[in-house]
Design a protein around this motif. Structure first.
Motif, PDB file in Angstrom:
ATOM      1  N   LEU A  67      16.216  -3.347  54.373  1.00  0.00           N
ATOM      2  CA  LEU A  67      15.304  -2.683  55.304  1.00  0.00           C
ATOM      3  C   LEU A  67      15.586  -3.082  56.753  1.00  0.00           C
ATOM      4  N   LEU A  68      16.158  -4.269  56.942  1.00  0.00           N
ATOM      5  CA  LEU A  68      16.457  -4.748  58.284  1.00  0.00           C
ATOM      6  C   LEU A  68      17.871  -4.419  58.745  1.00  0.00           C
ATOM      7  N   THR A  69      18.753  -4.135  57.806  1.00  0.00           N
ATOM      8  CA  THR A  69      20.177  -3.968  58.133  1.00  0.00           C
ATOM      9  C   THR A  69      20.439  -2.922  59.220  1.00  0.00           C
ATOM     10  N   PRO A  70      19.864  -1.714  59.151  1.00  0.00           N
ATOM     11  CA  PRO A  70      20.143  -0.732  60.218  1.00  0.00           C
ATOM     12  C   PRO A  70      19.699  -1.208  61.594  1.00  0.00           C
ATOM     13  N   ALA A  71      18.546  -1.876  61.663  1.00  0.00           N
ATOM     14  CA  ALA A  71      18.049  -2.369  62.939  1.00  0.00           C
ATOM     15  C   ALA A  71      18.917  -3.503  63.469  1.00  0.00           C
ATOM     16  N   VAL A  72      19.401  -4.358  62.591  1.00  0.00           N
ATOM     17  CA  VAL A  72      20.275  -5.457  63.024  1.00  0.00           C
ATOM     18  C   VAL A  72      21.529  -4.899  63.687  1.00  0.00           C
ATOM     19  N   ALA A  73      22.062  -3.823  63.129  1.00  0.00           N
ATOM     20  CA  ALA A  73      23.241  -3.195  63.734  1.00  0.00           C
ATOM     21  C   ALA A  73      22.921  -2.685  65.133  1.00  0.00           C
ATOM     22  N   GLN A  74      21.748  -2.097  65.310  1.00  0.00           N
ATOM     23  CA  GLN A  74      21.346  -1.625  66.635  1.00  0.00           C
ATOM     24  C   GLN A  74      21.167  -2.785  67.611  1.00  0.00           C
ATOM     25  N   ILE A  75      20.551  -3.848  67.130  1.00  0.00           N
ATOM     26  CA  ILE A  75      20.314  -5.016  67.979  1.00  0.00           C
ATOM     27  C   ILE A  75      21.635  -5.594  68.462  1.00  0.00           C
ATOM     28  N   ASN A  76      22.607  -5.643  67.577  1.00  0.00           N
ATOM     29  CA  ASN A  76      23.927  -6.132  67.968  1.00  0.00           C
ATOM     30  C   ASN A  76      24.591  -5.190  68.974  1.00  0.00           C
ATOM     31  N   SER A  77      24.338  -3.901  68.831  1.00  0.00           N
ATOM     32  CA  SER A  77      24.922  -2.943  69.772  1.00  0.00           C
ATOM     33  C   SER A  77      24.374  -3.134  71.177  1.00  0.00           C
ATOM     34  N   ALA A  78      23.182  -3.754  71.286  1.00  0.00           N
ATOM     35  CA  ALA A  78      22.582  -4.021  72.590  1.00  0.00           C
ATOM     36  C   ALA A  78      23.138  -5.294  73.225  1.00  0.00           C
ATOM     37  N   GLY A  79      23.961  -6.017  72.463  1.00  0.00           N
ATOM     38  CA  GLY A  79      24.586  -7.218  72.997  1.00  0.00           C
ATOM     39  C   GLY A  79      24.067  -8.514  72.436  1.00  0.00           C
ATOM     40  N   VAL A  80      23.042  -8.442  71.576  1.00  0.00           N
ATOM     41  CA  VAL A  80      22.520  -9.648  70.927  1.00  0.00           C
ATOM     42  C   VAL A  80      23.363  -9.941  69.696  1.00  0.00           C
ATOM     43  N   HIS A  81      23.632 -11.206  69.443  1.00  0.00           N
ATOM     44  CA  HIS A  81      24.379 -11.590  68.250  1.00  0.00           C
ATOM     45  C   HIS A  81      23.373 -12.011  67.173  1.00  0.00           C
ATOM     46  N   LEU A  82      23.141 -11.120  66.226  1.00  0.00           N
ATOM     47  CA  LEU A  82      22.149 -11.352  65.182  1.00  0.00           C
ATOM     48  C   LEU A  82      22.756 -11.049  63.824  1.00  0.00           C
ATOM     49  N   THR A 210      14.018   2.369  69.323  1.00  0.00           N
ATOM     50  CA  THR A 210      14.180   3.446  70.294  1.00  0.00           C
ATOM     51  C   THR A 210      14.995   2.918  71.478  1.00  0.00           C
ATOM     52  N   GLY A 211      15.375   3.805  72.366  1.00  0.00           N
ATOM     53  CA  GLY A 211      16.084   3.381  73.565  1.00  0.00           C
ATOM     54  C   GLY A 211      15.269   2.418  74.406  1.00  0.00           C
ATOM     55  N   TYR A 212      13.937   2.578  74.409  1.00  0.00           N
ATOM     56  CA  TYR A 212      13.074   1.666  75.146  1.00  0.00           C
ATOM     57  C   TYR A 212      13.230   0.233  74.637  1.00  0.00           C
ATOM     58  N   ASP A 213      13.219   0.083  73.312  1.00  0.00           N
ATOM     59  CA  ASP A 213      13.335  -1.244  72.713  1.00  0.00           C
ATOM     60  C   ASP A 213      14.703  -1.865  73.008  1.00  0.00           C
ATOM     61  N   LEU A 214      15.738  -1.051  72.931  1.00  0.00           N
ATOM     62  CA  LEU A 214      17.089  -1.543  73.218  1.00  0.00           C
ATOM     63  C   LEU A 214      17.195  -1.998  74.675  1.00  0.00           C
ATOM     64  N   ASN A 215      16.513  -1.294  75.571  1.00  0.00           N
ATOM     65  CA  ASN A 215      16.517  -1.712  76.972  1.00  0.00           C
ATOM     66  C   ASN A 215      15.840  -3.066  77.147  1.00  0.00           C
ATOM     67  N   GLY A 216      14.824  -3.334  76.351  1.00  0.00           N
ATOM     68  CA  GLY A 216      14.175  -4.643  76.399  1.00  0.00           C
ATOM     69  C   GLY A 216      15.111  -5.761  75.978  1.00  0.00           C
ATOM     70  N   LEU A 217      15.879  -5.523  74.922  1.00  0.00           N
ATOM     71  CA  LEU A 217      16.855  -6.518  74.481  1.00  0.00           C
ATOM     72  C   LEU A 217      17.927  -6.741  75.542  1.00  0.00           C
ATOM     73  N   LYS A 218      18.367  -5.653  76.161  1.00  0.00           N
ATOM     74  CA  LYS A 218      19.378  -5.772  77.214  1.00  0.00           C
ATOM     75  C   LYS A 218      18.831  -6.560  78.400  1.00  0.00           C
ATOM     76  N   ALA A 219      17.532  -6.415  78.658  1.00  0.00           N
ATOM     77  CA  ALA A 219      16.914  -7.171  79.750  1.00  0.00           C
ATOM     78  C   ALA A 219      16.899  -8.663  79.439  1.00  0.00           C
ATOM     79  N   LEU A 220      16.658  -9.021  78.191  1.00  0.00           N
ATOM     80  CA  LEU A 220      16.691 -10.430  77.793  1.00  0.00           C
ATOM     81  C   LEU A 220      18.064 -11.038  78.072  1.00  0.00           C
ATOM     82  N   ILE A 221      19.102 -10.286  77.765  1.00  0.00           N
ATOM     83  CA  ILE A 221      20.463 -10.768  78.010  1.00  0.00           C
ATOM     84  C   ILE A 221      20.755 -10.819  79.511  1.00  0.00           C
TER      85      ILE A 221
END
Length: 230
Positions: A67-82, A210-221
């Motif tokens: 259930l988490l695998t697709p989201a983990v791939a997205q999170i990594n695409s934002a630059g986070v290593h998860l 969503t793109g909004y959430d990915l932007n938040g992760l990018k802001a953390l980085i």
């Protein structure tokens, strides 16, 4: 349904630690559709270190990994290593090893049916997140009625808290979070971090950021890099 980043009795007691966001002033803490957990001292995430999701039991690992695998791939695409890891002991009252996002299940961790909880370890050095804890409501698997899309979105929502994202909801004049009051796309999709139930509602996209959430992760980085953290 979920409500997070509040101190639930006997649950995630680390929340009781004093949170002093000493690094928040010079860094970007919010934007359209995203907000960081600066109230717990988290402003950044390591651009190079790997974060690992672990589980309290093998049953939970098997349950949540797909259930988490697709989201983990997205999170990594934002630059986070998860990455998704294995099983280790989880003590809901304190954070585990650095870099670990520990997942467990508790009966009504927020004291209400259907509500789960996720939070980052508070006050990490230089505001750079070091992991956190997620406690899903065990009722999801014992007959509690919840729409599939809400469940899938909740399962992703909580680890994002542990990474450092907060609810991007609008607030009223008293500063109180307004339920569901979040920016939406032209299709009506709110951020998955919107409380109490954001994210996509379709079978194809539920559980995805969503793109909004990915932007938040990018802001953390970006905040980490602004501090010279590699």
């Amino acid at each position: 349904m979920r409500k997070t980043l509040a101190c639930a009795a006997a649950t995630l007691a680390a929340c009781a630690l004093t949170a002093t966001p000493t690094h928040a002033a010079a860094l970007k803490a919010a934007g359209t559709g995203w907000k960081l957990t600066t109230q717990l001292g988290v402003t950044s995430i390591s651009p190079s270190k790997t974060y690992t999701i672990t589980f309290a039991t093998e049953t939970m690992r098997k349950r949540y990994t797909p259930l988490l695998t697709p989201a983990v791939a997205q999170i990594n695409s934002a630059g986070v290593h998860l990455k998704l890891g294995g099983v280790e002991p989880v003590n809901p009252s304190k954070c585990g090893p650095a870099g670990h996002i520990q997942i467990t299940e508790l009966y009504r961790p927020m004291g209400r049916a259907g509500f789960s909880q996720g939070m980052p370890c508070p006050n990490p050095p230089k505001g750079v997140g070091i992991g956190g804890i997620v406690a899903y409501d065990s009722e999801y698997w014992t007959g509690y009625k919840i729409e599939t899309y809400k469940l899938r979105n909740t399962i992703v929502h909580e680890p994002l808290h542990a990474l450092g994202l907060d609810h991007p909801n609008q607030r009223d004049a008293t500063g109180t979070e307004i339920p569901y009051a979040c920016v939406a796309t032209s299709y009506g999709n709110t951020p998955i971090m919107c409380s109490p139930n954001g994210g996509y509602k379709t079978t194809t996209n539920m559980g995805k950021l969503t793109g909004y959430d990915l932007n938040g992760l990018k802001a953390l980085i970006a905040n980490a890099r602004a501090q010279g953290i590699k």
